[in-house]
Enzyme design. Structure first.
Site, short mmCIF file in Angstrom:
data_model
loop_
_atom_site.label_atom_id
_atom_site.label_comp_id
_atom_site.label_asym_id
_atom_site.label_seq_id
_atom_site.Cartn_x
_atom_site.Cartn_y
_atom_site.Cartn_z
N ASP A 1 131.56 -62.08 -36.23
CA ASP A 1 131.46 -62.74 -34.94
C ASP A 1 130.48 -63.89 -35.06
O ASP A 1 129.33 -63.71 -35.45
CB ASP A 1 130.96 -61.74 -33.88
CG ASP A 1 130.74 -62.40 -32.54
OD1 ASP A 1 131.73 -62.58 -31.81
OD2 ASP A 1 129.59 -62.77 -32.24
N TYR B 1 125.75 -70.75 -32.88
CA TYR B 1 125.02 -70.02 -33.91
C TYR B 1 124.78 -70.86 -35.17
O TYR B 1 123.88 -70.56 -35.95
CB TYR B 1 125.79 -68.76 -34.34
CG TYR B 1 126.01 -67.72 -33.28
CD1 TYR B 1 125.45 -67.82 -32.01
CD2 TYR B 1 126.81 -66.62 -33.56
CE1 TYR B 1 125.68 -66.86 -31.06
CE2 TYR B 1 127.05 -65.65 -32.62
CZ TYR B 1 126.49 -65.77 -31.36
OH TYR B 1 126.74 -64.80 -30.42
#
Length: 276
Positions: free
Chosen positions: A44, A49
């Site tokens: 994920d 990120y």
């Protein structure tokens, strides 16, 4: 569920592993390579990120083919909107060095809590998601941090219903209303921060149950999610901790223990809320 490779079937039939690996602040491709060696095959990530390229590099270094891995990513708040979503999706494909995603999510329902036009923005974003889904670029589409009133806005207008909703979920912050709503609408719930934080892992009840079952406090939190049929997305940096976080099927929490975790005082909330 008996292993991390066992799968739930989403509303469109796509099979999704019951446990994944979260890559927020993982610190480079080396840690993801360790996760691959530990056995994880569901990763994920999100544009926010900045780990998409790390996953691609780790997969190449470990010799994994695309079909061996379930890849999920999310578009960030400043990437919302019809054209912006399509552009963000293309950037994600390039970073991950793939031509499709297994799962793509809208990261937050609002760019900021004071945005009065969030409903229309969500609809424009979702329209682009639907088109990418129909084109076969995404196997499943969904949401992250959406609460029932945010999802209702989509369901009233969408042609394709969301298949997943990823929310903060752990003992002490189980978001019962959101989880119940998603179940009623056949939306698979996933848990970010499934182990909460230090306060959760040091909570007297969690420590008591860990001692009773001879496991770590983290395993108690992850097993709680598994028994709630919520997909946990733990992260860890060491092989030992990664393996431990996968050992969730050699023990089970009793109904009484689950009730106690369900009703423990609010604990470990991140402080993040889409409307505040």
């Amino acid at each position: 569920m008996n292993t991390i490779y066992d799968c739930y079937a989403l509303s469109n039939g796509v099979r999704i592993p019951c446990v994944g690996y979260g890559t927020y602040r993982t610190g480079g491709p080396g840690v993801i390579e360790t996760a691959i060696e530990a056995g994880y095959r569901y990763f994920d990530t999100a544009s926010f990120y900045q780990t998409e390229a790390d996953i691609a590099e780790a997969m190449k270094n470990c010799g994994l083919t695309r079909g061996e891995v379930f890849l999920a990513s999310k578009l960030w708040k400043d990437e919302m909107g019809y054209e912006q979503t399509k552009a963000a999706f293309q950037r994600t494909l390039e970073q991950l060095e793939t031509d499709y995603l297994d799962l793509y999510l809208i990261h937050w329902p609002r760019p900021d809590a004071g945005d009065a036009d969030w409903k229309q923005l969500d609809l424009e974003t979702w329209r682009a998601m639907e088109e990418l889904y129909r084109a076969g670029k995404i196997r499943a589409i969904g949401l992250s941090n959406f609460l029932p009133h945010h999802i209702e806005n989509l369901l009233q207008h969408a042609q394709v219903a969301p298949m997943v909703n990823q929310i903060e979920f752990h003992p002490g912050h189980a978001q019962e209303a959101a989880v119940r709503y998603c179940r009623e609408h056949d939306i698979q719930v996933q848990a970010w921060s499934p182990m909460g934080r230090t306060r959760v892992l040091n909570d007297p009840l969690v420590l008591e149950l860990a001692d009773t079952h001879g496991v770590s406090p983290a395993q108690i939190c992850l097993r709680y999610a598994v028994q709630k049929q919520v997909i946990p997305l733990p992260k860890a940096s060491s092989m030992e901790r990664m393996k431990q976080n996968q050992d969730l099927f050699s023990f089970a929490l009793s109904q009484e223990e689950m009730y106690r975790l369900d009703t423990m005082p609010p604990t470990g909330w991140s402080g993040q809320h889409p409307d505040r």
